[in-house]
Design a protein around this motif. Structure first.
Motif, PDB file in Angstrom:
ATOM      1  N   ALA A   6      33.190  -3.738  25.239  1.00  0.00           N
ATOM      2  CA  ALA A   6      33.088  -3.617  24.059  1.00  0.00           C
ATOM      3  C   ALA A   6      34.529  -3.297  23.114  1.00  0.00           C
ATOM      4  O   ALA A   6      34.608  -3.302  22.134  1.00  0.00           O
ATOM      5  CB  ALA A   6      32.128  -2.371  23.675  1.00  0.00           C
ATOM      6  N   SER A   9      38.502  -7.438  21.787  1.00  0.00           N
ATOM      7  CA  SER A   9      38.085  -7.770  20.371  1.00  0.00           C
ATOM      8  C   SER A   9      38.973  -8.906  19.942  1.00  0.00           C
ATOM      9  O   SER A   9      40.124  -8.721  20.310  1.00  0.00           O
ATOM     10  CB  SER A   9      38.080  -6.874  19.286  1.00  0.00           C
ATOM     11  N   ALA A  13      35.389  -8.615  13.863  1.00  0.00           N
ATOM     12  CA  ALA A  13      34.005  -8.176  14.063  1.00  0.00           C
ATOM     13  C   ALA A  13      32.894  -9.186  14.048  1.00  0.00           C
ATOM     14  O   ALA A  13      32.093  -9.408  15.134  1.00  0.00           O
ATOM     15  CB  ALA A  13      33.503  -6.919  13.328  1.00  0.00           C
ATOM     16  N   GLY A  14      32.998 -10.139  13.214  1.00  0.00           N
ATOM     17  CA  GLY A  14      31.933 -11.038  12.918  1.00  0.00           C
ATOM     18  C   GLY A  14      32.203 -12.115  13.916  1.00  0.00           C
ATOM     19  O   GLY A  14      31.079 -12.498  14.503  1.00  0.00           O
ATOM     20  N   ASP A  16      33.465 -11.740  17.024  1.00  0.00           N
ATOM     21  CA  ASP A  16      32.869 -11.026  18.220  1.00  0.00           C
ATOM     22  C   ASP A  16      31.300 -11.000  18.272  1.00  0.00           C
ATOM     23  O   ASP A  16      31.000 -11.257  19.318  1.00  0.00           O
ATOM     24  CB  ASP A  16      33.509  -9.508  18.231  1.00  0.00           C
ATOM     25  N   ARG A  17      30.572 -11.007  17.338  1.00  0.00           N
ATOM     26  CA  ARG A  17      29.408 -11.012  17.373  1.00  0.00           C
ATOM     27  C   ARG A  17      28.651 -12.211  17.680  1.00  0.00           C
ATOM     28  O   ARG A  17      27.779 -12.573  18.531  1.00  0.00           O
ATOM     29  CB  ARG A  17      28.775 -10.649  16.001  1.00  0.00           C
ATOM     30  N   VAL A  18      29.509 -13.379  17.144  1.00  0.00           N
ATOM     31  CA  VAL A  18      29.178 -14.798  17.449  1.00  0.00           C
ATOM     32  C   VAL A  18      29.297 -15.031  18.891  1.00  0.00           C
ATOM     33  O   VAL A  18      28.455 -15.576  19.576  1.00  0.00           O
ATOM     34  CB  VAL A  18      29.933 -15.789  16.698  1.00  0.00           C
ATOM     35  N   LYS A  20      29.298 -13.028  21.306  1.00  0.00           N
ATOM     36  CA  LYS A  20      28.589 -11.966  22.046  1.00  0.00           C
ATOM     37  C   LYS A  20      29.675 -11.218  23.012  1.00  0.00           C
ATOM     38  O   LYS A  20      29.331 -10.610  23.956  1.00  0.00           O
ATOM     39  CB  LYS A  20      27.487 -12.457  23.125  1.00  0.00           C
ATOM     40  N   GLY A  21      30.643 -10.872  22.190  1.00  0.00           N
ATOM     41  CA  GLY A  21      31.747  -9.958  22.836  1.00  0.00           C
ATOM     42  C   GLY A  21      32.535 -10.677  23.823  1.00  0.00           C
ATOM     43  O   GLY A  21      32.393 -11.810  23.991  1.00  0.00           O
ATOM     44  N   ARG A 185      27.681 -16.298  28.340  1.00  0.00           N
ATOM     45  CA  ARG A 185      27.153 -15.665  27.198  1.00  0.00           C
ATOM     46  C   ARG A 185      26.340 -16.976  26.450  1.00  0.00           C
ATOM     47  O   ARG A 185      26.445 -17.901  26.415  1.00  0.00           O
ATOM     48  CB  ARG A 185      28.048 -15.232  26.040  1.00  0.00           C
ATOM     49  N   SER A 187      23.512 -17.330  22.702  1.00  0.00           N
ATOM     50  CA  SER A 187      22.502 -17.052  21.589  1.00  0.00           C
ATOM     51  C   SER A 187      21.965 -18.243  20.914  1.00  0.00           C
ATOM     52  O   SER A 187      22.722 -19.380  21.216  1.00  0.00           O
ATOM     53  CB  SER A 187      23.455 -15.911  20.761  1.00  0.00           C
ATOM     54  N   ASP A 200      33.516 -11.584   8.622  1.00  0.00           N
ATOM     55  CA  ASP A 200      32.271 -12.182   8.918  1.00  0.00           C
ATOM     56  C   ASP A 200      32.070 -13.582   9.076  1.00  0.00           C
ATOM     57  O   ASP A 200      32.869 -14.321   8.471  1.00  0.00           O
ATOM     58  CB  ASP A 200      31.247 -11.698   7.869  1.00  0.00           C
TER      59      ASP A 200
END
Length: 866
Positions: A6, A9, A13-14, A16-18, A20-21, A185, A187, A200
């Protein structure tokens, strides 16, 4: 394998979310159009590393401006790639060894290395040696590479070796990121295009937006297909050389024309009429672009050609509408891939055996099974992977595009398969789904309906190869559902004139909410919106019942969670689509069916408050003028979130196989007792007055009592009965039955295929299955196209109406010729009644039909004494 940390990076941040880290050891490759697009991601990455105290190591070797400025927390290592590959790689590895475990690395853009070493293969080798080295010490690393600058030898090696590979695009002042590979990873939206909004990153699901972004990008040939030197690639290289010379001011028009003509015959068509259109509307650049998006080699087939030609026609002949078209970014699977597949999998001799009409269908089942078990060579599989990587997780549809399909004289409507791929899940699963779609369509080339169609039109000896068209599904995501707000089919000539106010030359639309499958498939008790383009207010429902009662109830959508095409209630879909201008499609009604608060799909505001009717009418007339022939199209339309405008996605265009109407005949005066049948409304087909030799009548009451399985038996017997007169094709047959002919649901009608009833001249649907079920005129469905192409007269009969008549006793009375014509049907005489004209003493059976008056009459005409 290391786990997600975690603390690590990209600095955004956005993003990173895409992703999944990040995982220690991640190598992140940014494929960009220019170095500045890569450079914008370096500062936030460095800031994130500083925040957690990670050392920054910058490898400086390119001639572009530096990505990092000197500082106390930055180790800059300047290297010289011109000293040679081995020295350079050794120096890089020494830097990594010196810094030990961890660290945040930034590499200059790698593309210059290939220029130093004069080899893309060596660039790939460099990455294959460096990426694992960094992974082993659990370091993060940023790399940049220029798009469309390198061959397969470089890009494939980098893509296969790195942990994360992303494309970066700029369009309209915005930055877009498309992750092609994120190892370990996953999603549901990871591999979609994402737009950057500050820190974002939001998934972009609108096909119109994605198509526009990719339309602005140059696209090199499928990398894994461009490695071989041969006649095919050499020919395209010559074309590209001509284009480069023209760009530099050295144009040889004669050479350009010769090259265009040769390429059109090589990749587009060999039909003289199609070639004449292509030479008028397609440019050399257009054809080169097709070649860059072609898997394998060979022709791209009729469906692909129709889509491309129609778009080119509008761009040239109607620029305003050309600007309203949603850009497409389709791929094509060449016809040579199909033939090579047949040879590779031992199917060639099975295919050639299907040319004998007497044994036409005997080997088809075995052939289809063998196709579904077949395999492709590695080079084709790699090109399939290229295509899937390009689309990411955007839904796609794989469509048949055979050489004979959608041509003048032969529509092949619905004879071959098209398969939606929701395109969800890991890359391997998506590839498996794609391969299954390709094999399903290949197998349909040996389908019974396709082979029967070819036989009936004398096409068994013709060169029929199966190319494929791979299209991005038009629409956007609404929660977990994907669909366009409107879709449908359109005709430049309206063969269904149910009101004197309608001008047949103005054209017609069959309009649905959601995916267009509901407009072309005739599968259940649902309805569509029929729009006469010169009189959109004049609705055919005035002949049936209240508009609200017969509006569309169900919507075809792609369910991305279920990973498949599904049908859902309109109200349920509307609740998940708050971002759509629903007032354009659905009208409010206090008596909405089922109490649906979402209203009724009337499309009234779309037709009256926008330019949609005018645009579609002009679009169809422009295409008809260019083709010098009526056309039918398939389309979708999307509405951007920011306004109420729309983009039209022209998905298909082909000549409409309509028969020209003969002169009108006066309605005969018939004594009431001589009239056996009278119907008014829902009449499609040429006006005619002709003798009928045989009537096949399916008794509605008896059929309604049968179990569903027995109704399939009736359908098969009807098919055999219709073809019992194949030796005497001049016999004029009329088929009368309850509900919808050609339905897939036996509770709604008789589930025949068109191939089974293709020998009939007249088809009548009796509204007798259910009180709330009326005949759906089926305009634009594959079933309807078969009717029109075969010049079958279609009409609906409403027994409860005072102006309609059906003398059932005349058809039920003896004699019944069923057992004489079809002995195996003995025992079904109470359901199937067959009457020959000779069974009516001293009279001929005469049919009079007039589509303008929407009037059909079958009557006995006394024979004149000899």
């Amino acid at each position: 394998m290391p786990q997600i940390d975690a603390k690590l990076s990209t600095g955004l941040a956005g993003l990173d979310r895409v992703l999944k880290g990040l995982i220690p050891g991640d190598n992140i490759v940014w494929q960009v159009e220019k170095v500045e697009d890569y450079a914008q991601f370096v500062p936030p990455y460095c800031q994130a590393a500083r925040r957690i105290g990670t050392r920054l190591i910058y490898l400086r070797f390119a001639d572009h401006p530096p990505l990092l400025e000197p500082g106390p927390d930055v180790d800059i290592h300047t290297l010289d790639a011109s000293e040679g590959f081995e020295s350079f790689v050794t120096a890089i590895h020494r830097v990594i060894d010196r810094h030990g475990r961890g660290g945040a690395y930034v590499f200059d853009c790698l593309s210059g290395l290939a220029e130093h070493w004069y080899s893309d293969r060596m660039l790939g080798n460099f990455f294959m040696l460096t990426c694992p080295y960094l992974y082993d010490v659990e370091a993060l690393a940023f790399f940049g590479i220029l798009r469309n600058r390198h061959s397969y030898h470089a890009t494939s090696a980098i893509l296969e070796t790195t942990q994360i590979f992303m494309n970066v695009y700029t369009h309209g002042g915005a930055t877009y990121v498309h992750p092609l590979k994120v190892l370990a990873r996953h999603s549901p939206t990871m591999n979609l295009l994402h737009v950057r909004k500050g820190e974002d990153f939001r998934p972009v699901t609108e096909s119109a937006v994605i198509g526009a972004i990719h339309a602005d990008e140059s696209w090199s040939r499928l990398e894994s297909g461009s490695r071989e030197i041969g006649v095919w690639n050499t020919t395209f290289q010559k074309a590209e050389e001509i284009l480069r010379n023209r760009k530099q001011g050295h144009r040889d028009e004669e050479k350009e024309r010769e090259c265009l003509h040769g390429l059109l015959r090589m990749i587009v068509s060999r039909d003289p009429r199609v070639l004449a259109l292509a030479e008028k509307y397609l440019t050399l650049q257009d054809v080169v672009t097709i070649g860059r998006r072609l898997v394998g080699s060979g022709l791209i087939g009729g469906k692909s050609v129709g889509m491309l030609l129609s778009r080119a026609i509008l761009r040239k002949d109607h620029p305003r509408l050309g600007e309203k078209l949603e850009p497409h970014d389709s791929f094509y699977i060449g016809s040579d891939v199909f033939f090579s597949f047949m040879v590779r999998n031992g199917l060639w001799w099975i295919r050639t055996s299907l040319r004998d009409p007497k044994t036409l269908l005997e080997g088809a089942v075995r052939g289809r099974h063998r196709i579904l078990m077949g395999t492709f060579p590695d080079d084709i599989l790699r090109q399939f992977e290229d295509v899937l990587d390009y689309f990411g997780q955007s839904p796609i549809i794989v469509r048949s595009s055979s050489l004979l399909e959608d041509n003048f004289g032969n529509a092949f409507a619905g004879k071959y398969e098209s398969v939606f791929c929701a395109n969800q899940g890991p890359r391997r699963q998506r590839l498996d789904d794609f391969l299954a779609a390709v094999l399903t369509i290949y197998a349909s080339s040996m389908g019974d309906s396709a082979l029967s169609y070819r036989h009936e039109r004398g096409l068994l000896e013709c060169d029929e190869q199966m190319a494929l068209l791979v299209q991005r599904v038009s629409g956007r995501m609404h929660e977990h559902l994907f669909f366009p707000p409107i879709a449908g089919v359109g005709f430049s000539f309206n063969p269904y004139v149910w009101n004197p106010k309608i001008d047949p030359q103005a054209g017609l639309l069959r309009l649905v909410f959601g995916l267009g499958t509901r407009a072309v498939d005739r599968s259940d008790d649902d309805y569509t919106r029929i729009v006469a383009l010169n009189a959109p207010d004049v609705r055919p429902e005035c002949n049936f019942d209240e508009v609200r009662k017969f509006s569309q109830r169900r919507v075809d959508v792609l369910d991305l969670e279920a990973n498949q095409l599904v049908a859902k209630r309109f109200g349920e879909v509307a609740q998940q689509s708050s971002d759509l201008p629903m007032d354009l499609f659905a009208g409010r009604s206090d008596g909405a069916v089922g109490g649906e608060a979402s209203g009724v799909l009337t499309f009234e505001n779309l037709l009256h408050e926008t330019d949609f009717v005018r645009d579609m009418r002009e679009l169809l007339q422009t295409l008809q003028k260019a083709y010098a022939y009526p056309v039918d199209i398939e389309f979708a339309a999307n509405f951007p979130e920011e306004d109420r405008g729309y983009k039209i996605n022209l998905l298909q265009c082909r000549p409409l196989q309509v028969q020209r109407q003969g002169p009108a005949a006066e309605t005969p005066t018939v004594e009431p007792e001589q009239c056996l049948l009278r119907a008014r409304g829902a009449v499609i087909g040429q006006r005619r007055t002709c003798n009928v030799d045989r009537v096949i009548f399916i008794d509605p009451a008896e059929y309604g009592r049968l179990p569903l399985n027995d109704r399939h038996t009736i359908a098969r017997r009807v098919g055999q009965l219709v073809h019992a007169c194949d030796e005497t094709p001049q016999v004029v047959q009329m088929l009368i039955g309850p509900g919808r002919w050609g339905t897939r649901s036996p509770e709604l009608g008789v589930p025949v295929t068109f191939a089974e009833i293709s020998r009939v001249a007249v088809l009548c649907e009796v509204v007798a299955m259910r009180e709330d079920l009326v005949p759906d005129v089926s305009l634009g469905t594959h079933f309807f196209n078969d009717l029109v192409e075969s010049d079958v007269l279609y009409f609906a009969l409403f027994p409860s109406r005072p102006d309609s008549l059906l003398r059932k006793e005349a058809f039920r009375s003896a004699p019944n010729r069923l057992a004489d014509l079809l002995p195996e049907a003995k025992g079904l005489e109470n359901v199937i009644h067959v009457k020959n004209a000779d069974d009516f003493p001293d009279a001929a059976l005469v049919l009079h039909a007039d589509f303008l008056q929407q009037d059909v009459m079958l009557y006995r005409e006394r024979k004149q004494a000899e």
